[in-house]
Motif scaffolding. Structure first.
Motif, PDB file in Angstrom:
ATOM      1  N   ARG A 180      21.995  55.394  28.199  1.00  0.00           N
ATOM      2  CA  ARG A 180      21.298  54.749  27.279  1.00  0.00           C
ATOM      3  C   ARG A 180      21.409  53.474  27.271  1.00  0.00           C
ATOM      4  N   VAL A 181      20.389  52.356  27.789  1.00  0.00           N
ATOM      5  CA  VAL A 181      20.530  50.680  27.279  1.00  0.00           C
ATOM      6  C   VAL A 181      20.055  50.804  26.364  1.00  0.00           C
ATOM      7  N   GLU A 182      19.826  49.605  25.583  1.00  0.00           N
ATOM      8  CA  GLU A 182      19.174  49.096  24.401  1.00  0.00           C
ATOM      9  C   GLU A 182      18.625  47.074  24.857  1.00  0.00           C
ATOM     10  N   ARG A 183      17.587  46.893  24.778  1.00  0.00           N
ATOM     11  CA  ARG A 183      17.699  45.862  24.859  1.00  0.00           C
ATOM     12  C   ARG A 183      18.028  44.995  23.668  1.00  0.00           C
ATOM     13  N   ARG A 184      19.037  43.985  24.217  1.00  0.00           N
ATOM     14  CA  ARG A 184      20.164  43.146  23.609  1.00  0.00           C
ATOM     15  C   ARG A 184      18.826  41.966  22.425  1.00  0.00           C
ATOM     16  N   ASP A 185      19.044  41.304  22.806  1.00  0.00           N
ATOM     17  CA  ASP A 185      17.852  40.095  21.908  1.00  0.00           C
ATOM     18  C   ASP A 185      16.335  41.081  22.448  1.00  0.00           C
ATOM     19  N   ASP A 186      15.900  39.201  21.952  1.00  0.00           N
ATOM     20  CA  ASP A 186      14.242  39.886  21.929  1.00  0.00           C
ATOM     21  C   ASP A 186      13.763  39.939  23.638  1.00  0.00           C
ATOM     22  N   GLU A 187      15.345  39.035  25.171  1.00  0.00           N
ATOM     23  CA  GLU A 187      14.657  39.458  26.608  1.00  0.00           C
ATOM     24  C   GLU A 187      13.558  40.538  26.177  1.00  0.00           C
ATOM     25  N   VAL A 188      12.968  39.827  27.891  1.00  0.00           N
ATOM     26  CA  VAL A 188      12.302  41.106  28.253  1.00  0.00           C
ATOM     27  C   VAL A 188      12.450  41.782  29.316  1.00  0.00           C
ATOM     28  N   VAL A 189      12.747  42.680  29.342  1.00  0.00           N
ATOM     29  CA  VAL A 189      12.786  43.166  30.752  1.00  0.00           C
ATOM     30  C   VAL A 189      12.476  44.562  31.020  1.00  0.00           C
ATOM     31  N   GLU A 190      11.971  44.557  32.112  1.00  0.00           N
ATOM     32  CA  GLU A 190      10.630  45.427  33.299  1.00  0.00           C
ATOM     33  C   GLU A 190      12.161  46.575  33.376  1.00  0.00           C
ATOM     34  N   ALA A 191      11.540  47.238  33.940  1.00  0.00           N
ATOM     35  CA  ALA A 191      12.012  48.395  34.054  1.00  0.00           C
ATOM     36  C   ALA A 191      12.532  49.053  35.773  1.00  0.00           C
ATOM     37  N   ASP A 192      11.421  48.186  36.235  1.00  0.00           N
ATOM     38  CA  ASP A 192      11.151  47.172  37.747  1.00  0.00           C
ATOM     39  C   ASP A 192      12.605  46.656  37.816  1.00  0.00           C
ATOM     40  N   ARG A 193      13.146  45.844  37.961  1.00  0.00           N
ATOM     41  CA  ARG A 193      13.856  44.623  37.215  1.00  0.00           C
ATOM     42  C   ARG A 193      14.633  45.080  37.389  1.00  0.00           C
ATOM     43  N   VAL A 194      15.150  46.145  36.260  1.00  0.00           N
ATOM     44  CA  VAL A 194      16.285  46.465  36.278  1.00  0.00           C
ATOM     45  C   VAL A 194      16.497  47.384  37.337  1.00  0.00           C
ATOM     46  N   ARG A 195      15.522  47.803  37.437  1.00  0.00           N
ATOM     47  CA  ARG A 195      16.063  48.876  38.521  1.00  0.00           C
ATOM     48  C   ARG A 195      16.620  48.939  39.751  1.00  0.00           C
ATOM     49  N   ASP A 196      15.768  47.367  40.212  1.00  0.00           N
ATOM     50  CA  ASP A 196      15.874  46.460  41.349  1.00  0.00           C
ATOM     51  C   ASP A 196      17.428  45.775  41.502  1.00  0.00           C
ATOM     52  N   SER A 197      17.443  45.625  40.475  1.00  0.00           N
ATOM     53  CA  SER A 197      18.938  44.646  39.241  1.00  0.00           C
ATOM     54  C   SER A 197      19.809  45.809  40.457  1.00  0.00           C
ATOM     55  N   LEU A 198      19.550  46.582  39.533  1.00  0.00           N
ATOM     56  CA  LEU A 198      21.121  48.160  40.101  1.00  0.00           C
ATOM     57  C   LEU A 198      20.931  48.344  40.928  1.00  0.00           C
ATOM     58  N   LEU A 199      19.961  48.672  41.719  1.00  0.00           N
ATOM     59  CA  LEU A 199      19.782  49.146  43.028  1.00  0.00           C
ATOM     60  C   LEU A 199      20.993  47.850  43.945  1.00  0.00           C
ATOM     61  N   GLU A 200      20.802  46.508  43.552  1.00  0.00           N
ATOM     62  CA  GLU A 200      21.072  45.930  44.098  1.00  0.00           C
ATOM     63  C   GLU A 200      23.116  45.692  43.664  1.00  0.00           C
ATOM     64  N   VAL A 201      23.192  45.881  42.916  1.00  0.00           N
ATOM     65  CA  VAL A 201      24.561  46.006  42.245  1.00  0.00           C
ATOM     66  C   VAL A 201      25.504  47.132  43.193  1.00  0.00           C
ATOM     67  N   THR A 202      24.457  48.055  42.906  1.00  0.00           N
ATOM     68  CA  THR A 202      25.364  49.461  43.967  1.00  0.00           C
ATOM     69  C   THR A 202      25.583  49.534  44.931  1.00  0.00           C
TER      70      THR A 202
END
Lengths: 505, 505
Positions: B451-473
């Motif tokens: 479960r994660v929370e946005r730290r700052d006010d940064e905006v993050v989209e789910a897709d981007r998160v997914r892609d990043s993680l996918l990449e990483v893994t």
DNA sequence: ACAAACACGTGATGC
DNA sequence: TGCATCACGTGTTTG
């Protein structure tokens, strides 16, 4: 049975309570996080219930969580603690006892079902904080009273409560109950204001060892006893008398006659005398060992028991350091040779180890006296009530050995940058591999519940694991005796040490 | 309702099944791991059921995973994945709808009851599972129910409880009641006496370190605690009582004030009480040291005091021997070499304490030392099933947005060195902060639920998160420096590192 | 029940 | 005279 058991275990009741709980009612503010692990017939449930929504101050007060009716499980701690983030932890290892399990099926469950532990921790705790202190000490960490309070004692705090609660009877769940955590008591006592006390070490001088008395004579029945016997009886008697309960009265102590002549009172007399001898023997053994230890330690400041131990502690630390240094040196020199000494190390580790290894068979399944079981809970705290730590809570670390090569770890501490990484590193350096992890945070607190396995055949002892983790999670600053010992240990490097030993072998 | 809901959520049914499951019956082979998260009315349960015991081959066959009836959710992986170790995953995001409640937030509850996914797998067959249906609805949390209980509790958990205990109990679950009892009880007890050490859970284990007083530091303060009058009673009840009262109530002393105004009794009373505390303190100090000593000793056979000492003695002897051996060895090598460091060592050794060689004491031979039989550790078998799975699976990443600034992440992938760290880094670099994590592995697979929370006010989209993680893994190779460093560190050994640091300092 | 292990409080002893 | 240490016998819990 099973169902009920599970119900209890899973905390359905609890959950229910939670669901109905104000927090929850606040709408979304409630956050339940639970980790459920099972190991054989044993089930462990960690639950964290927290108000996720920081905005909602109303929630901050906390709530007791209850357990379900089943007799259940004692709540971990209801007290004040939970204030801010309100956090509640419940842990209930469940054991089905019966011993080894015969297996198959569930039958066994019946008997068993002892609920094991239940813990709750709260974040802040005001009132309690102090309580935190030490409890562990004595108890070794344990569990003691935890919850309640503490302290002390050994045993009963937990059972009793439950009994009360349940009403009764044999509760299925009681066993482990206590563990709970934290901190027990505090107690009062500071009362003593010992401020004055500090004296300790004046260097006095050695009292004459009187060991003679005990030292070696062999047999138990040492003479000494007798003489006092008479006198002692006296005092004893009195006390007994006071007690008034049935027991005492028996004799009508009136005159000083001793109780001796009263065989009737078996428990009173006979048992007593037996116990008396046993106790003497035990004391003697203890003394003997103490002196033996003293004999090993070169530098002795005082002859006083505490000092003997203190000196021994220092000496051991010293020795360990020496060994380590030597080892390093040796390695370095050897390194010149070439070749992966890493390998050497590895191999040495694998090889049998003479001493180090820990036996601990495991766990909590059998309680035989060997005691090894459920391992350790620790909170590090010093007793200083004042605690300079400010608001930070002392990390709580619990290590439980499930099997020869598996541990359950619970680490509750303040969130710190890089803390998790350090934790992982420490675990890794202990030769452990994380197979399951549950990390939960609320506010500044972080709870890590991990299941780890020994990586190689290295032998790791629960205590050591606990200590290492404790050290890692804790700030190096406040150190207690034990902490210091631990730290020392860590500095030495456990593996290193192991290695050394192996080599020797 | 709630109860049913929770039952379903918690997987009682499932658990039940598990309990009856062959695995379990096999005796310890079964392993349940579950993570339960709630977010408002939303509950997510991940469960992994696997055979932990590698030795038990019978279990290895695996099991099909099924989903429950409800419309089920596709099982996470029924596929081959579960093969080896049998892996079962259950995920159930549960939504309760019911309407809304007043609640404050309650964000998502609106819709109703969508049961999300549910996966069950069972090893064998049967099924019970299904029963689970999820009625869950409701509550989202609302309040009330507990109402009486709940709310109230907050505050008074302490007081009330007693009342409840005494008579009443209304709540079905009485949580509170029980709780309270606990507390009360505990308080009494614990508080009262200080601790005793033993307690732990019953099995004994290492006591916790407690700190406190350490070797040198000053004095410990110990707090002795109050005695409990009630129970302790044992002998001197009276005396205790008095003391107790005095102390405990201290303030009130007025009436009884006994001791004070009784100078006469000085020896009797006053002296007594002082002595009493002093004695307690002493005992505590002694215990602390004893535990500290134990903490230093790697191999502990039993927790018993005598054994602790015995083990310590052996250990010291062992260390001494090691030191000597090492020294010899070093000398030898150095001779050949001519190296200088040996001097260092030598000096250090001498400085620290000169006495390496110790005369062996003889002392402590007590007949009975039983205790130390090294036990063998079973461990050995480490055949990890894993590893050689030829084909790596594609990582599965799922990102779900709970709220504007909160996400649930699920990442299932093959285990890779440093994988978790990379994942964390990636998350962090996305401006997300992990508030809850559950990591479960079996064989070569690792499931991370976060479960994660946005730290700052940064905006993050789910897709981007997914892609990043996918990449990483997906691409292990690209590791960050940090990851690499960490890994290296691990290999080196954390302690070693620590040691170095210390040295520097 | 029986035994081991503790903690406890108390009296005694030595500074 | 205090203060700290100890040994003792007891009660209690644990297995």
């Amino acid at each position: 049975m099973v169902a009920q058991c599970m119900e209890a275990i899973c905390g359905v009741g609890i959950v229910k309570g939670i669901m109905n709980h104000p927090y929850n009612s606040l709408g979304g503010g409630a956050n339940l996080v639970a980790a459920v692990y099972s190991h054989g017939a044993f089930v462990l449930v960690y639950t964290v219930f927290s108000a996720t929504d920081h905005k909602r101050s109303a929630c901050d007060s906390h709530v007791p969580v209850c357990t379900n009716g089943r007799g259940g499980v004692p709540p971990l701690r209801a007290e004040g603690g939970c204030r801010e983030g309100f956090e509640l932890l419940q842990e209930q290892p469940l054991r089905i006892d019966g011993g080894g399990f015969p297996a198959v099926t569930a039958p066994k469950m019946t008997e068993g079902l002892h609920t094991a532990e239940f813990m709750v921790s709260q974040c802040t705790s005001n009132s309690y904080e102090r309580s935190i202190d030490m409890p562990m000490a004595e108890n070794g960490g344990y569990p003691s009273g935890g919850g309640g309070g503490g302290g002390g004692d050994d045993s009963q705090p937990w059972l009793a409560p439950q009994l009360l609660a349940a009403g009764a009877q044999a509760l299925p769940w009681d066993l482990y109950a206590s563990q709970s955590n934290l901190f027990d008591r505090t107690m009062d006592d500071d009362i003593l204001h010992d401020g004055s006390t500090r004296t300790f070490f004046h260097s006095g001088n050695p009292p004459p060892p009187q060991s003679e008395s005990m030292v070696d004579d062999g047999i138990p029945e040492d003479a000494p006893a007798y003489h006092n016997f008479g006198e002692m009886a006296g005092h004893c008697r009195e006390s007994l008398k006071m007690e008034g309960s049935a027991r005492t009265e028996s004799g009508s102590e009136g005159s000083d006659d001793d109780e001796e002549h009263r065989p009737a009172r078996r428990s009173g007399k006979q048992h007593c005398s037996k116990n008396l001898f046993a106790e003497r023997k035990r004391r003697k053994k203890l003394n003997d060992r103490l002196f033996a230890l003293r004999a090993l330690v070169p530098k002795i400041t005082k002859m006083d028991r505490a000092s003997i131990l203190g000196d021994a502690i220092e000496y051991v630390m010293d020795l360990q350091k020496q060994v380590k240094d030597l080892q390093d040196e040796l390695e370095e020199t050897n390194q010149a040779d070439g070749g992966g000494h890493d390998k050497q190390i590895g191999s040495s580790l694998h090889s049998s180890n003479s001493q180090m290894d820990v036996p601990i068979p495991n766990g909590w399944m059998d309680h035989d006296d060997s005691g090894n079981n459920p391992r350790t809970i620790a909170a590090a705290d010093d007793n200083k009530p004042s605690s300079d730590k400010g608001q930070q809570m002392e990390p709580q670390v619990e290590v439980r050995q499930l099997e020869a090569n598996e541990f359950f770890l619970k680490v509750l501490c303040e969130h710190k940058q890089g803390g998790f990484t350090r934790l992982m590193e420490a675990i890794s350096s202990l030769g452990l591999e994380v197979t399951n992890a549950s990390v939960t945070s609320y506010g500044s607190l972080v709870l890590n519940v991990l299941r780890v396995e020994r990586r190689d055949d290295e032998v790791v002892e629960a205590d050591r694991v606990r200590d290492s983790l404790l050290e890692v999670t804790r700030h190096p600053q406040g150190r207690s005796e034990l902490a210091r010992a631990v730290e020392h240990q860590q500095q030495l490097g456990f593996h290193h040490h192991l290695r050394c030993l192996h080599r020797q072998a």
